[in-house]
Design a protein around this motif. Sequence first.
Motif, PDB file in Angstrom:
ATOM      1  N   VAL A 366     -50.192  25.109  16.106  1.00 34.36           N
ATOM      2  CA  VAL A 366     -48.826  25.559  15.150  1.00 34.36           C
ATOM      3  C   VAL A 366     -48.174  26.884  16.306  1.00 34.36           C
ATOM      4  O   VAL A 366     -47.289  27.284  15.890  1.00 34.36           O
ATOM      5  CB  VAL A 366     -49.229  25.985  13.851  1.00 34.36           C
ATOM      6  N   LYS A 367     -48.547  27.335  16.580  1.00 33.66           N
ATOM      7  CA  LYS A 367     -48.075  27.550  18.144  1.00 33.66           C
ATOM      8  C   LYS A 367     -47.326  27.553  19.488  1.00 33.66           C
ATOM      9  O   LYS A 367     -46.427  27.594  19.723  1.00 33.66           O
ATOM     10  CB  LYS A 367     -49.196  29.306  18.337  1.00 33.66           C
ATOM     11  N   ARG A 368     -47.965  26.462  19.857  1.00 31.17           N
ATOM     12  CA  ARG A 368     -46.689  26.276  21.218  1.00 31.17           C
ATOM     13  C   ARG A 368     -47.271  24.741  20.719  1.00 31.17           C
ATOM     14  O   ARG A 368     -46.357  24.238  21.993  1.00 31.17           O
ATOM     15  CB  ARG A 368     -48.617  27.065  22.438  1.00 31.17           C
ATOM     16  N   GLY A 369     -47.219  24.402  19.945  1.00 29.45           N
ATOM     17  CA  GLY A 369     -47.024  22.577  19.957  1.00 29.45           C
ATOM     18  C   GLY A 369     -48.662  21.609  20.807  1.00 29.45           C
ATOM     19  O   GLY A 369     -49.154  22.502  21.285  1.00 29.45           O
ATOM     20  N   PRO A 370     -48.983  20.824  20.040  1.00 33.87           N
ATOM     21  CA  PRO A 370     -49.839  19.896  20.163  1.00 33.87           C
ATOM     22  C   PRO A 370     -50.190  19.740  21.970  1.00 33.87           C
ATOM     23  O   PRO A 370     -50.257  18.515  22.341  1.00 33.87           O
ATOM     24  CB  PRO A 370     -50.179  19.326  19.801  1.00 33.87           C
ATOM     25  N   VAL A 371     -50.179  20.394  22.902  1.00 35.93           N
ATOM     26  CA  VAL A 371     -50.671  20.612  24.227  1.00 35.93           C
ATOM     27  C   VAL A 371     -51.836  21.343  24.396  1.00 35.93           C
ATOM     28  O   VAL A 371     -52.376  21.985  23.874  1.00 35.93           O
ATOM     29  CB  VAL A 371     -49.759  20.314  25.481  1.00 35.93           C
ATOM     30  N   GLY A 372     -52.745  20.787  25.512  1.00 35.17           N
ATOM     31  CA  GLY A 372     -53.907  22.052  26.221  1.00 35.17           C
ATOM     32  C   GLY A 372     -55.086  21.615  25.698  1.00 35.17           C
ATOM     33  O   GLY A 372     -55.100  20.581  24.754  1.00 35.17           O
ATOM     34  N   LEU A 373     -56.864  21.563  26.537  1.00 44.02           N
ATOM     35  CA  LEU A 373     -57.210  21.376  26.092  1.00 44.02           C
ATOM     36  C   LEU A 373     -58.329  23.050  25.494  1.00 44.02           C
ATOM     37  O   LEU A 373     -57.513  23.804  25.122  1.00 44.02           O
ATOM     38  CB  LEU A 373     -57.904  21.188  27.014  1.00 44.02           C
ATOM     39  N   ILE A 374     -58.859  22.807  25.425  1.00 47.47           N
ATOM     40  CA  ILE A 374     -60.144  23.870  24.683  1.00 47.47           C
ATOM     41  C   ILE A 374     -60.140  25.132  25.860  1.00 47.47           C
ATOM     42  O   ILE A 374     -59.615  26.598  24.818  1.00 47.47           O
ATOM     43  CB  ILE A 374     -61.279  23.544  24.226  1.00 47.47           C
TER      44      ILE A 374
END
Length: 457
Positions: A366-374
């Motif tokens: 919700v902060k940076r968008g739905p990107v990146g892994l754990i």
Amino acid sequence: MTKLRLAIIGAGPAGIYAADNLLKAERKFDVSIDLFERLPAPYGLVRYGVAPDHPRIKGIITALRDVLDRGDIRIFGNVEFGTDLTLDDLREHYHAVIFATGAVRDSPLPIPGADAIGSFGAGDFVSWYDGHPDVPREWPLEAASVAVVGNGNVALDVSRMLAKHVEDLLPTEIPPNVHDGLAASKVTDVHVFGRRGPAQVKFTPLELRELGELRDVDMVLYDEDFDYDEASKEAIATNKQVMVIDRILQSWRQRPSANGAGGEASRRLHLHFYAKPLQVRTDAEGRAIAFVYERTRPDGQGGVVGTGEVREVPVQAVYRAIGYFGSPLPGIPFDKRHGVVPNREGQVLRKESNEHVPGVYATGWVKRGPVGLIGHTKSDAMETVRHVINDQASWWNPAHPEEESIRQLLAERGVAWTDLDGWHRLDAHEIALGEPHERARIKVVPRDEMVRISRGE
């Protein structure tokens, strides 16, 4: 000594990591953290967004459980922000709040027919097969030929779950209603469409490799997609992940079933590259009957341009797997275009002035968008927590920061919240359900049943 009473909204990886980071951080005050989750069980998308045949990824739950089981974080499950608990309530009882509500809606696919009968958001399908309590128990699986739009890991998860024979899912934690739905599926062909080429895909080698290991499923690729331009050749030569992906795809091209020749399997999984979605064609009743796309070609710089050649593949269902999108939160600034809470390194900003909203923070998708892994989620939480610590001068001044006051408030409102002991009860119950069948667990799906078991009622 000052004591920070902190509320965190969302008990997925982002919220749990934020709590853990703050408790371990160097600071000059004590901390008391309450974690609020709208579902009766914690772990967010790790429980409800990862395919059930991915036990390795679900191993993340072990690390999250270790954090919660230390006992220095209180958890309130089955509590909905905006309904059971408002922003004014948080100001009354806490010094600050971190929103870690993630992104669970499907991003829209802006083409004609995207809302046809038989066109679905991949996120909704994932929620169904993961036993999410807030989606219908049944899923329409009448289509023989299916289109999956997207070239990320969610697209591969959805494709794998559609193509895989349900008997091969029996060792997993799929609920009975999901097993019955998949067992009745009429699917024979799953077509995966990506706008760019094989060297520009967004999925990981592990996800891709698993597709080729499916029993009684032929992998079908098309030679025309592998006439690489210089940019693709450069990506394969210089990026290890792309190199491995190319190696997997090239090995599949050597199979008898490749290039549309067809093998002996009862199901086929087709990978189509250089395919820009144009339309979901429908019949007179508004049902999906074909996926229409424009053939693209490399532009020499890693992108694509249209060729003007239009093709279509007959399908009876379309799954849109082009990303997740955040949802607005009552009383909190929201960027509708990007689906995130506007922020600077986790400090939530007013949309009009770009000034920090005192006491309000965000972390995770919700902060940076739905990107990146754990790994990104951990560093993301650390960045936000650093600002919470340094912003002590602008924290809220709650009238009732006592730890017992929030329990009294929820009780007065008749909220049937669940706590950590309740999650342990539900966890043990699900494991016990699976034991007679030699399965890790069988998920309890209905929300009221989850709450009843958690509360020992």
